[in-house]
Design a protein around this motif. Structure first.
Motif, PDB file in Angstrom:
ATOM      1  N   ALA A   1       0.573  -1.126   0.124  1.00  0.00           N
ATOM      2  CA  ALA A   1       0.073  -0.151  -0.044  1.00  0.00           C
ATOM      3  C   ALA A   1       0.797   1.364   0.110  1.00  0.00           C
ATOM      4  CB  ALA A   1      -0.897  -0.083   1.363  1.00  0.00           C
ATOM      5  N   SER A   2       2.161   1.154   0.637  1.00  0.00           N
ATOM      6  CA  SER A   2       2.590   2.461   0.913  1.00  0.00           C
ATOM      7  C   SER A   2       3.979   2.520  -0.090  1.00  0.00           C
ATOM      8  CB  SER A   2       3.517   2.571   2.181  1.00  0.00           C
ATOM      9  OG  SER A   2       2.475   2.323   3.195  1.00  0.00           O
ATOM     10  N   LEU A   3       3.920   1.451  -1.389  1.00  0.00           N
ATOM     11  CA  LEU A   3       5.099   1.482  -2.164  1.00  0.00           C
ATOM     12  C   LEU A   3       4.943   2.412  -3.224  1.00  0.00           C
ATOM     13  CD1 LEU A   3       7.380  -0.223  -3.182  1.00  0.00           C
ATOM     14  CD2 LEU A   3       5.693  -1.483  -4.945  1.00  0.00           C
ATOM     15  N   GLU A   4       6.103   3.323  -3.130  1.00  0.00           N
ATOM     16  CA  GLU A   4       6.294   4.412  -4.149  1.00  0.00           C
ATOM     17  C   GLU A   4       6.934   4.004  -5.327  1.00  0.00           C
ATOM     18  OE1 GLU A   4       7.769   7.826  -2.068  1.00  0.00           O
ATOM     19  OE2 GLU A   4       6.738   7.504  -0.232  1.00  0.00           O
ATOM     20  N   ILE A   5       6.425   4.888  -6.292  1.00  0.00           N
ATOM     21  CA  ILE A   5       7.073   4.715  -7.815  1.00  0.00           C
ATOM     22  C   ILE A   5       8.500   5.089  -7.858  1.00  0.00           C
ATOM     23  CG2 ILE A   5       6.825   5.548 -10.181  1.00  0.00           C
ATOM     24  CD1 ILE A   5       3.829   6.338  -9.557  1.00  0.00           C
ATOM     25  N   SER A   6       8.967   6.153  -6.865  1.00  0.00           N
ATOM     26  CA  SER A   6      10.177   6.337  -6.969  1.00  0.00           C
ATOM     27  C   SER A   6      11.185   5.473  -6.587  1.00  0.00           C
ATOM     28  CB  SER A   6      10.602   7.773  -6.200  1.00  0.00           C
ATOM     29  OG  SER A   6      10.160   7.617  -4.661  1.00  0.00           O
ATOM     30  N   ASN A   7      10.756   4.476  -5.545  1.00  0.00           N
ATOM     31  CA  ASN A   7      11.424   3.498  -5.198  1.00  0.00           C
ATOM     32  C   ASN A   7      11.654   2.149  -5.890  1.00  0.00           C
ATOM     33  OD1 ASN A   7      12.436   4.972  -2.707  1.00  0.00           O
ATOM     34  ND2 ASN A   7      10.650   4.065  -1.563  1.00  0.00           N
TER      35      ASN A   7
ATOM     36  N   LYS B   1       8.614  -2.681   8.429  1.00  0.00           N
ATOM     37  CA  LYS B   1       8.503  -2.302   9.818  1.00  0.00           C
ATOM     38  C   LYS B   1       9.470  -1.545  10.562  1.00  0.00           C
ATOM     39  CE  LYS B   1       5.495  -6.309  11.067  1.00  0.00           C
ATOM     40  NZ  LYS B   1       5.473  -7.503  11.777  1.00  0.00           N
ATOM     41  N   GLY B   2       9.020  -0.501  11.251  1.00  0.00           N
ATOM     42  CA  GLY B   2      10.186   0.380  11.925  1.00  0.00           C
ATOM     43  C   GLY B   2      11.086   1.013  11.085  1.00  0.00           C
ATOM     44  N   ASN B   3      10.316   1.348   9.874  1.00  0.00           N
ATOM     45  CA  ASN B   3      10.892   2.340   8.783  1.00  0.00           C
ATOM     46  C   ASN B   3      12.216   1.672   8.282  1.00  0.00           C
ATOM     47  OD1 ASN B   3       8.752   4.417   8.430  1.00  0.00           O
ATOM     48  ND2 ASN B   3       9.614   5.198  10.346  1.00  0.00           N
ATOM     49  N   LYS B   4      12.448   0.371   8.448  1.00  0.00           N
ATOM     50  CA  LYS B   4      13.685  -0.362   7.835  1.00  0.00           C
ATOM     51  C   LYS B   4      13.553  -0.487   6.312  1.00  0.00           C
ATOM     52  CE  LYS B   4      14.779  -2.672  12.240  1.00  0.00           C
ATOM     53  NZ  LYS B   4      15.259  -4.091  12.797  1.00  0.00           N
ATOM     54  N   GLN B   5      14.464  -0.250   5.574  1.00  0.00           N
ATOM     55  CA  GLN B   5      14.535  -0.473   4.252  1.00  0.00           C
ATOM     56  C   GLN B   5      15.191  -1.501   3.804  1.00  0.00           C
ATOM     57  OE1 GLN B   5      16.209   3.065   2.631  1.00  0.00           O
ATOM     58  NE2 GLN B   5      14.684   4.453   2.924  1.00  0.00           N
ATOM     59  N   ARG B   6      14.790  -2.237   2.778  1.00  0.00           N
ATOM     60  CA  ARG B   6      15.255  -3.331   2.247  1.00  0.00           C
ATOM     61  C   ARG B   6      15.206  -3.401   0.724  1.00  0.00           C
ATOM     62  NH1 ARG B   6      10.516  -5.378   3.914  1.00  0.00           N
ATOM     63  NH2 ARG B   6       9.316  -7.036   2.846  1.00  0.00           N
ATOM     64  N   ASP B   7      16.098  -3.982  -0.152  1.00  0.00           N
ATOM     65  CA  ASP B   7      16.022  -3.932  -1.513  1.00  0.00           C
ATOM     66  C   ASP B   7      15.740  -5.289  -2.008  1.00  0.00           C
ATOM     67  OD1 ASP B   7      16.567  -1.335  -1.661  1.00  0.00           O
ATOM     68  OD2 ASP B   7      18.672  -1.546  -1.803  1.00  0.00           O
TER      69      ASP B   7
ATOM     70  N   GLU C   1      16.363 -11.910   4.989  1.00  0.00           N
ATOM     71  CA  GLU C   1      16.530 -10.538   4.601  1.00  0.00           C
ATOM     72  C   GLU C   1      15.576  -9.796   3.617  1.00  0.00           C
ATOM     73  OE1 GLU C   1      20.115  -7.829   2.803  1.00  0.00           O
ATOM     74  OE2 GLU C   1      20.385  -9.542   3.716  1.00  0.00           O
ATOM     75  N   LEU C   2      15.221 -10.666   2.528  1.00  0.00           N
ATOM     76  CA  LEU C   2      14.169 -10.311   1.772  1.00  0.00           C
ATOM     77  C   LEU C   2      12.867 -10.038   2.308  1.00  0.00           C
ATOM     78  CD1 LEU C   2      15.276 -12.680  -1.354  1.00  0.00           C
ATOM     79  CD2 LEU C   2      15.617 -10.175  -1.345  1.00  0.00           C
ATOM     80  N   LEU C   3      12.380 -10.790   3.075  1.00  0.00           N
ATOM     81  CA  LEU C   3      11.180 -10.676   3.724  1.00  0.00           C
ATOM     82  C   LEU C   3      11.016  -9.443   4.783  1.00  0.00           C
ATOM     83  CD1 LEU C   3      10.324 -14.407   4.403  1.00  0.00           C
ATOM     84  CD2 LEU C   3       9.109 -12.999   2.886  1.00  0.00           C
ATOM     85  N   GLY C   4      12.364  -9.055   5.237  1.00  0.00           N
ATOM     86  CA  GLY C   4      12.431  -8.102   6.342  1.00  0.00           C
ATOM     87  C   GLY C   4      12.012  -8.661   7.630  1.00  0.00           C
ATOM     88  N   HIS C   5      12.470  -9.806   7.975  1.00  0.00           N
ATOM     89  CA  HIS C   5      12.212 -10.276   9.361  1.00  0.00           C
ATOM     90  C   HIS C   5      13.390  -9.678  10.365  1.00  0.00           C
ATOM     91  CE1 HIS C   5       9.746 -14.130   7.969  1.00  0.00           C
ATOM     92  NE2 HIS C   5       9.284 -13.072   8.139  1.00  0.00           N
TER      93      HIS C   5
END
Length: 279
Positions: free
Chosen positions: A142-148, A159-165, A242-246
């Protein structure tokens, strides 16, 4: 001693009804659990407090389902908390929490996902593909931005505003490009009236598209499918985590249990000796 405790139980049940507003059914459940427990709990009067030794009771109920045991112990904890709040000091012994096994997730087969993709509209195909090929939580999509989004990677804020690629498959990038060519998004991948599409709207899209192929599917099941496919394909668990953001690989390990369960099921079906001697 126990008579005075039984009187306290009555006061506690009255408190639950008059102050907490619990239903009759819930109060009955508390009453039954506490009456049963008091038949086995060892209660000792010490200098300035009562000691509730739960061990005899824990042994008595040890053969029950872990969820049932946890529920019974929860009733005792609530009662003890009430006593401590009302001038009766109580210390509890042998009150360790019961570990309740997590229910194994139920991923959707690759075949069924392909069927859903084949009969969906552009936005539906894209939503399914993003869940399945990126392993996103619904809040993240829902929060996925085009710029990313780049040609090969998607940056996700979890979660916790942690970024992952996360790697972006060519097929998914093609669906994105096709969707952007017919839409008017400005910031988020999915928008409505200038605002990001709600999680409920995304959830309904998944429900609707899979309903066409006779399945009841949730977005989280597609995340499960993503993780299971990677692990069954021998991807290292550290990478999948890491990919799941766990935050911990222990969370990811539930998917390895699922893989083992599926292998066992397939083995039981395939091996010629399985079932021999059974009637």
């Amino acid at each position: 001693m126990k008579k005075s405790i039984e009187a306290k139980v009555k006061e506690f049940l009255t408190y639950l009804e008059d102050i907490r507003g619990y239903s009759d059914l819930t109060i009955k459940s508390y009453d039954e659990s506490l009456k049963e427990a008091l038949l086995h709990i060892e209660i000792i009067q010490e200098d300035k407090h009562l000691l509730f030794n739960l061990m005899p009771y824990r042994i008595k109920i040890s053969s029950l389902n872990p969820k049932t045991i946890s529920k019974k112990l929860s009733a005792i904890r609530s009662f003890v908390s009430y006593l401590n709040d009302n001038d009766t000091a109580v210390i509890v012994k042998a009150d360790e929490s019961v570990k309740i096994a997590k229910t194994l997730p139920k991923p959707i087969s690759h075949k069924h996902i392909l069927e859903a993709l084949s009969c969906g509209e552009p936005i539906e195909r894209l939503v399914v593909a993003l869940f399945y090929t990126l392993g996103l939580r619904i809040s993240e999509l829902a929060s996925l931005e085009i710029s990313n989004i780049s040609d090969e990677w998607v940056r996700v804020v979890g979660k916790g505003n942690k970024q992952r690629d996360i790697p972006l498959l060519a097929q998914t990038k093609k669906l994105l490009d096709e969707y952007f060519s017919i839409s008017t998004q400005k910031r988020f991948v999915f928008e409505k009236n200038g605002e990001k599409l709600s999680q409920n709207s995304l959830r309904y899209i998944i429900i609707k598209v899979f309903r066409r192929v006779g399945l009841k599917v949730t977005p989280h099941q597609l995340r499960h499918s993503y993780a299971s496919q990677l692990l069954n394909g021998s991807a290292p668990i550290a990478d999948v985590s890491e990919l799941l953001g766990h935050s911990s690989m222990a969370t990811t390990q539930i998917y390895t249990k699922l893989g083992s369960a599926l292998k066992q099921q397939n083995y039981n079906t395939a091996h010629p000796l399985c079932g021999v001697g059974e009637k």
